[in-house]
Scaffold this motif. Structure first.
Motif: not given
Length: 101
Positions: A2, A4, A6-7, A10-11, A64-65, A68
């Motif tokens: 990605t 983004d 923010s990802h 967040a990671l 991405i999930w 995470y």
């Protein structure tokens, strides 16, 4: 995966989030269990997480999930291994060799 930012943030947050969640329970567990084996099992869990990451990346199933979830597992394992590692030092080092400040 990605573009983004923010990802990425967040990671990093997911990796760091495991410390406040698992620090106290990790201390309790490391006080009540054999610290050496706790470190061994935590490192095995980290290795399994890395193998799962590699498998997901090779089979192109990495989302991405998934990233995470693996990051959270790595962080939780790190918390347990580090807590046990800090607590095991007085058990394996002679008291006269410890620097107590």
């Amino acid at each position: 995966m990605t573009s983004d930012p923010s990802h990425v943030a967040a990671l990093s947050a997911v990796l760091t989030l495991s410390w406040p969640i698992f620090a106290l329970p990790g201390g309790i567990i490391s006080d009540r269990r054999d610290r050496k084996w706790l470190m061994v099992w935590a490192n095995i869990a980290r290795a399994v997480a890395m193998v799962l990451l590699a498998l997901a990346a090779t089979t192109e199933d990495l989302t991405i999930w998934t990233l995470y979830a693996i990051a959270f597992g790595l962080g939780a394992s790190e918390t347990l291994a580090d807590t046990a590692g800090m607590a095991i030092v007085p058990a394996v080092v002679k008291r006269s060799r410890l620097r107590l400040n």
